[in-house]
Motif scaffolding. Structure first.
Motif, PDB file in Angstrom:
ATOM      1  N   LEU A 165      41.268  50.498  52.527  1.00 24.18           N
ATOM      2  CA  LEU A 165      42.463  50.178  53.314  1.00 24.18           C
ATOM      3  C   LEU A 165      42.137  50.097  54.801  1.00 24.18           C
ATOM      4  O   LEU A 165      42.853  49.453  55.568  1.00 24.18           O
ATOM      5  CB  LEU A 165      43.557  51.233  53.052  1.00 24.18           C
ATOM      6  CG  LEU A 165      44.949  50.945  53.603  1.00 24.18           C
ATOM      7  CD1 LEU A 165      45.537  49.666  53.041  1.00 24.18           C
ATOM      8  CD2 LEU A 165      45.897  52.105  53.305  1.00 24.18           C
TER       9      LEU A 165
ATOM     10  N   ALA B   3      45.616  41.196  52.495  1.00 22.28           N
ATOM     11  CA  ALA B   3      46.561  41.328  53.611  1.00 22.28           C
ATOM     12  C   ALA B   3      47.608  42.371  53.259  1.00 22.28           C
ATOM     13  O   ALA B   3      48.027  42.494  52.106  1.00 22.28           O
ATOM     14  CB  ALA B   3      47.238  39.987  53.874  1.00 22.28           C
ATOM     15  N   ILE B   4      47.979  43.144  54.253  1.00 21.72           N
ATOM     16  CA  ILE B   4      49.050  44.126  54.084  1.00 21.72           C
ATOM     17  C   ILE B   4      49.651  44.295  55.472  1.00 21.72           C
ATOM     18  O   ILE B   4      48.921  44.262  56.465  1.00 21.72           O
ATOM     19  CB  ILE B   4      48.522  45.454  53.500  1.00 21.72           C
ATOM     20  CG1 ILE B   4      49.668  46.427  53.197  1.00 21.72           C
ATOM     21  CG2 ILE B   4      47.487  46.101  54.419  1.00 21.72           C
ATOM     22  CD1 ILE B   4      49.249  47.568  52.275  1.00 21.72           C
TER      23      ILE B   4
ATOM     24  N   VAL C  70      49.438  50.868  47.077  1.00 19.48           N
ATOM     25  CA  VAL C  70      48.973  49.752  47.900  1.00 19.48           C
ATOM     26  C   VAL C  70      49.358  48.445  47.214  1.00 19.48           C
ATOM     27  O   VAL C  70      49.054  48.264  46.031  1.00 19.48           O
ATOM     28  CB  VAL C  70      47.431  49.798  48.076  1.00 19.48           C
ATOM     29  CG1 VAL C  70      46.937  48.576  48.845  1.00 19.48           C
ATOM     30  CG2 VAL C  70      47.015  51.089  48.766  1.00 19.48           C
TER      31      VAL C  70
ATOM     32  N   ASN D 102      38.943  39.973  51.069  1.00 20.77           N
ATOM     33  CA  ASN D 102      39.897  40.581  52.006  1.00 20.77           C
ATOM     34  C   ASN D 102      41.287  40.546  51.410  1.00 20.77           C
ATOM     35  O   ASN D 102      41.618  39.641  50.649  1.00 20.77           O
ATOM     36  CB  ASN D 102      39.907  39.789  53.315  1.00 20.77           C
ATOM     37  CG  ASN D 102      38.580  39.889  54.021  1.00 20.77           C
ATOM     38  OD1 ASN D 102      38.016  40.976  54.155  1.00 20.77           O
ATOM     39  ND2 ASN D 102      38.062  38.741  54.443  1.00 20.77           N
TER      40      ASN D 102
ATOM     41  N   ARG E 120      40.631  46.711  54.868  1.00 18.13           N
ATOM     42  CA  ARG E 120      41.455  45.768  54.103  1.00 18.13           C
ATOM     43  C   ARG E 120      40.609  44.887  53.188  1.00 18.13           C
ATOM     44  O   ARG E 120      40.685  43.654  53.241  1.00 18.13           O
ATOM     45  CB  ARG E 120      42.317  44.912  55.032  1.00 18.13           C
ATOM     46  CG  ARG E 120      43.595  45.600  55.433  1.00 18.13           C
ATOM     47  CD  ARG E 120      44.282  44.892  56.549  1.00 18.13           C
ATOM     48  NE  ARG E 120      43.618  45.189  57.808  1.00 18.13           N
ATOM     49  CZ  ARG E 120      44.127  44.968  58.998  1.00 18.13           C
ATOM     50  NH1 ARG E 120      45.306  44.419  59.101  1.00 18.13           N
ATOM     51  NH2 ARG E 120      43.464  45.287  60.083  1.00 18.13           N
ATOM     52  N   THR E 121      39.767  45.533  52.385  1.00 16.71           N
ATOM     53  CA  THR E 121      38.957  44.786  51.429  1.00 16.71           C
ATOM     54  C   THR E 121      39.056  45.423  50.056  1.00 16.71           C
ATOM     55  O   THR E 121      39.352  46.607  49.932  1.00 16.71           O
ATOM     56  CB  THR E 121      37.466  44.789  51.830  1.00 16.71           C
ATOM     57  OG1 THR E 121      37.020  46.149  51.912  1.00 16.71           O
ATOM     58  CG2 THR E 121      37.229  44.083  53.156  1.00 16.71           C
TER      59      THR E 121
ATOM     60  N   ARG F  21      50.487  49.671  56.228  1.00 14.28           N
ATOM     61  CA  ARG F  21      49.106  50.162  56.197  1.00 14.28           C
ATOM     62  C   ARG F  21      49.008  51.485  56.949  1.00 14.28           C
ATOM     63  O   ARG F  21      48.419  52.450  56.460  1.00 14.28           O
ATOM     64  CB  ARG F  21      48.191  49.113  56.837  1.00 14.28           C
ATOM     65  CG  ARG F  21      46.751  49.570  56.976  1.00 14.28           C
ATOM     66  CD  ARG F  21      45.867  48.389  57.360  1.00 14.28           C
ATOM     67  NE  ARG F  21      44.555  48.815  57.814  1.00 14.28           N
ATOM     68  CZ  ARG F  21      44.243  49.036  59.078  1.00 14.28           C
ATOM     69  NH1 ARG F  21      45.164  48.873  60.031  1.00 14.28           N
ATOM     70  NH2 ARG F  21      43.033  49.428  59.410  1.00 14.28           N
TER      71      ARG F  21
ATOM     72  N   GLU G 131      50.975  45.677  58.922  1.00 16.51           N
ATOM     73  CA  GLU G 131      50.361  46.726  59.733  1.00 16.51           C
ATOM     74  C   GLU G 131      51.121  48.045  59.622  1.00 16.51           C
ATOM     75  O   GLU G 131      50.534  49.115  59.529  1.00 16.51           O
ATOM     76  CB  GLU G 131      50.332  46.251  61.193  1.00 16.51           C
ATOM     77  CG  GLU G 131      49.204  46.768  62.031  1.00 16.51           C
ATOM     78  CD  GLU G 131      47.948  47.161  61.243  1.00 16.51           C
ATOM     79  OE1 GLU G 131      47.625  48.354  61.288  1.00 16.51           O
ATOM     80  OE2 GLU G 131      47.316  46.294  60.587  1.00 16.51           O
TER      81      GLU G 131
ATOM     82  N   GLY H 169      48.481  44.766  47.931  1.00 19.46           N
ATOM     83  CA  GLY H 169      47.698  43.899  48.812  1.00 19.46           C
ATOM     84  C   GLY H 169      47.750  42.449  48.377  1.00 19.46           C
ATOM     85  O   GLY H 169      47.715  42.145  47.177  1.00 19.46           O
TER      86      GLY H 169
END
Ligand code: SF4
Lengths: 479, 199
Positions: B139, B154-155, B111, B152, B142-143, B160, B157, B113
């Motif tokens: 995941l 961001a990744i 991951v 939070n 998203r935290t 993810r 979509e 992030g």
């Protein structure tokens, strides 16, 4: 209903579609033949092992050892540890995953791009991939053949497919008749000098025209081999009777009814007469001279009758800067006649020019001649079979009498990954495909040439064509 | 590739920015012929220093790396991700990743992030107040949380989704396996076969 006219490349692509990509996603293409060698495969096999995956089609996969293999004392353990580790890993992986392998010492061992066609595995209308950029060689048969990276090797091993983005098509039209002493190597060097090393980017090239049709399969392979040096995805030549004749009777060529079905299909492959290409290039074969490179990329080439260009000849500032740097690395002065450049090494080999015809054409020039003082020549057949055939024809004797070193098969001095390297500042006329800085050894200087130019250069010690030889003119050759 | 949803692991405050792939794994380790076993190569030159954060007892067995901005810049080597993964890392957070590094991460199940610089600082402080504390990476939501602090990340979509499904590139293609099998069944007999070997 009339169908949309298609090019050769489009026909082969369409016939391998497993799934059409939607919304800009790549298409999924089926792969007919996967060639494997020791450099780009170990981590791919390791990835399979890690994920608990198998090779989907060992029967469409074949491995050979080439990049790291020494070209003499081949019965001794490989001295370089990294090289040896790669070779040992390939052998182990082939055994574990049930893949056919041709190891050093085996009659079918050799450069992967020489072995495939020689076995009759490379044929028209198929898709071929290999973790090696010169996979484009196989396009000479009218196959769609592409080099891939290690993670793609793993992907093909596991799925026998590859997600691929669509390509554009470019026709390279070469019309006319080559003069004696001019070869397909000169055609491709001239094409790359014309369109540049990035000129083919995103394209599949199709070599067409009367000059291409007149070439043998081996000569066509030389051209397709270097498509990648113009940045192209692949290079192709439409299959014809010359292709069929070359294939017929080879170990893995189809037989009986399969052969007839294949030929009937192969005859449908050439580009439709009203199909259009995204780009077209024209080259006149009638006026072509032998071509050689002066710089450090395959696009920096000139006629052998010309001189080293000056950076001022280039309008584009990047090209000018590249020329300045290349001249410095190559130790050359602008305006020097190409024919005045003296070399200390001549290398005849590599997947570009190490097939039996290449050896025969060089032998014809070298026969009864003496090597220039201070020059050494390495002759490295592309495969163990080519070597055996050359010996059966007595070519090895001509080479040895001339004073050249007659080696075992492999990539050899094409790249500095095995013991065959140039020393700092040494200058070579080389029939290989890349003249990058350091490619043939640290600080080594490379001039790419045809086998005929290589042979003539070994005799005279300076870059030369057969037309410069007394023997050639005496026998009524072209001057 | 394993599915990633929610997991908790020891978090490391990695107070460094511009960590390039040469630092993550020096070039000398690229000669190897495997795709695993790079755990010793991770941050090899920094690890020679006994005060280096990963050498501290509290951060042994770390699984979550909270780094400064511009992580994974430089050469495109996939080995950087392999080394992090082999060492045991399952997630890396930074306010900015190099594109190629981010792409390689998603393909290998790591991951990557994006969090803000502000949240980075907060996470560092929360961890440093309690070295060895676990961070929970979620995941689905998203935290990432440390104690009572939740931020939070961001990744994209698509990445993810692949991580949640545990799909690598091959796994993705194999969702079309039926189509591959169908294609194979109508392949003509003349097409090449390497086996049984003929010479
Ligand atoms: S001969 Fe040279 S170009 Fe061809 S496969 Fe070997 S190293 Fe690559």
């Amino acid at each position: 209903m009339s169908k949309k006219p298609l090019t050769l490349a489009e026909k082969v692509w369409n016939s391998h579609l497993v799934a059409k990509g939607e919304d800009g996603a790549p298409d999924l293409l089926y792969i007919d033949l996967h060639l494997v060698h020791e450099v780009t495969s170990p981590q791919a096999f390791d990835g399979l092992r890690l994920a608990g995956r198998q090779v989907r089609r060992p029967d469409l996969t074949i491995a050979t050892e080439d990049h790291n293999t020494p070209t003499w004392d081949i019965d001794q353990p490989i001295a370089d540890l990294t090289s040896r580790a790669q070779i040992m890993a390939l052998r182990k992986n082939a055994e574990e995953f049930g893949i056919r392998i041709h190891s050093l010492g085996d009659i079918d061992q050799g450069i992967v791009h020489v072995v495939g066609p020689q076995l009759g595995l490379t044929m028209p209308g198929i898709t071929v991939v290999c973790g090696d950029s010169h996979t484009s060689t196989h396009g000479a048969f009218g196959a769609l053949a592409m080099g891939i990276g290690t993670s793609e090797v793993e992907h093909v091993l596991a799925t026998q497919t590859l997600p691929l983005k669509p390509f554009k098509t470019m026709a390279i039209n070469v019309e006319g008749t080559l003069r004696p002493g001019v070869t397909s190597k000169d055609i491709i060097l001239a094409v790359i000098a014309k369109i540049g090393t990035g000129g083919g980017q995103g394209y599949v090239l199709e070599y067409r025209g009367s000059a291409i049709r007149a070439l043998s399969m081996e000569a066509r392979m030389t051209i397709c081999n270097m498509s990648i040096e113009a940045g192209a995805r692949a290079g192709m030549v439409a299959p014809d009777q010359i292709t069929f004749d070359y294939l017929k009777g080879r170990p893995h060529a189809p037989t009986g009814e399969d052969w007839d079905a294949a030929v009937a299909y192969w005859k449908t492959l050439p580009t439709d007469t009203d199909a259009t290409f995204d780009a077209e290039v024209f080259l006149d074969a009638n006026t072509l001279d032998p071509f050689v490179t002066w710089g450090t990329n395959p696009g920096q080439g000139v006629s052998l009758l010309g001189s080293v260009p000056s950076p001022d000849d280039y309008e584009d500032p990047n090209d000018r800067a590249a020329a300045v740097r290349a001249l410095e690395y190559m130790g050359l002065e602008a305006g020097t006649k190409m024919k005045d450049i003296a070399v200390n090494t001549v290398f005849l080999g590599s997947c570009t020019n190490s097939r039996i015809e290449d050896l025969r054409s060089a032998a014809e020039i070298l026969k009864g001649q003496k090597m220039a003082d201070g020059v050494r020549m390495l002759i490295v057949p592309g495969s163990a079979k080519v070597r055996a055939q050359a010996e059966a024809e007595g070519l090895d004797k001509i080479f040895k009498d001339f004073g050249a070193e007659w080696r075992f098969a492999g990539c050899s001095m094409c790249l500095g990954m095995n013991p065959d390297q140039l020393a700092v500042g040494e200058r070579a006329a080389s029939t290989s495909n890349r003249n990058f800085e350091g490619r043939q050894g640290k600080g080594a200087r490379t001039h790419l040439v045809s086998p005929l130019v290589a042979a003539a250069t070994a005799i005279r010690g300076t870059l030369s064509s057969p037309a410069d030889l007394e023997s050639w003119t005496n026998e009524g050759g072209h001057n | 590739m394993q599915k990633v949803e929610v997991f908790t692991g020891v978090a490391v405050p990695f107070r460094r920015s511009n960590v390039d792939t040469d630092q993550i794994i020096p070039a000398v380790y690229l000669k190897r012929i495997t795709k695993t076993g790079f755990d010793d190569a991770l941050f090899a030159s920094w690890r020679a220093d006994k005060d280096f954060v990963l050498n501290q007892d509290a951060y042994k067995n770390a699984e979550v790396l909270i780094a400064g901005p511009d992580f994974g810049t430089g050469s495109s080597r996939e080995h950087a991700v392999w080394a992090l993964r082999d060492y045991g890392f399952k997630a890396v957070f930074s306010s900015k990743f190099a594109d190629i590094f981010r792409g390689n991460s998603g393909k290998q199940g790591l991951v990557a992030g994006e969090i803000t610089d502000e949240d980075t600082e907060k996470l560092w402080q929360a961890i440093e107040a309690n070295p060895g504390v676990g961070a929970t990476v979620n995941l689905i939501d998203r935290t990432v949380s440390v104690g009572s602090l939740t931020v939070n990340f961001a990744i994209d979509e698509y990445t993810r989704w692949r991580l949640l499904e545990g799909l690598d590139d091959i796994g993705l293609t194999l969702r079309d396996e039926q189509a591959i099998t169908d294609f194979e069944q109508q392949r003509e007999a003349w097409r090449p076969k390497t086996l049984p070997a003929r010479s």
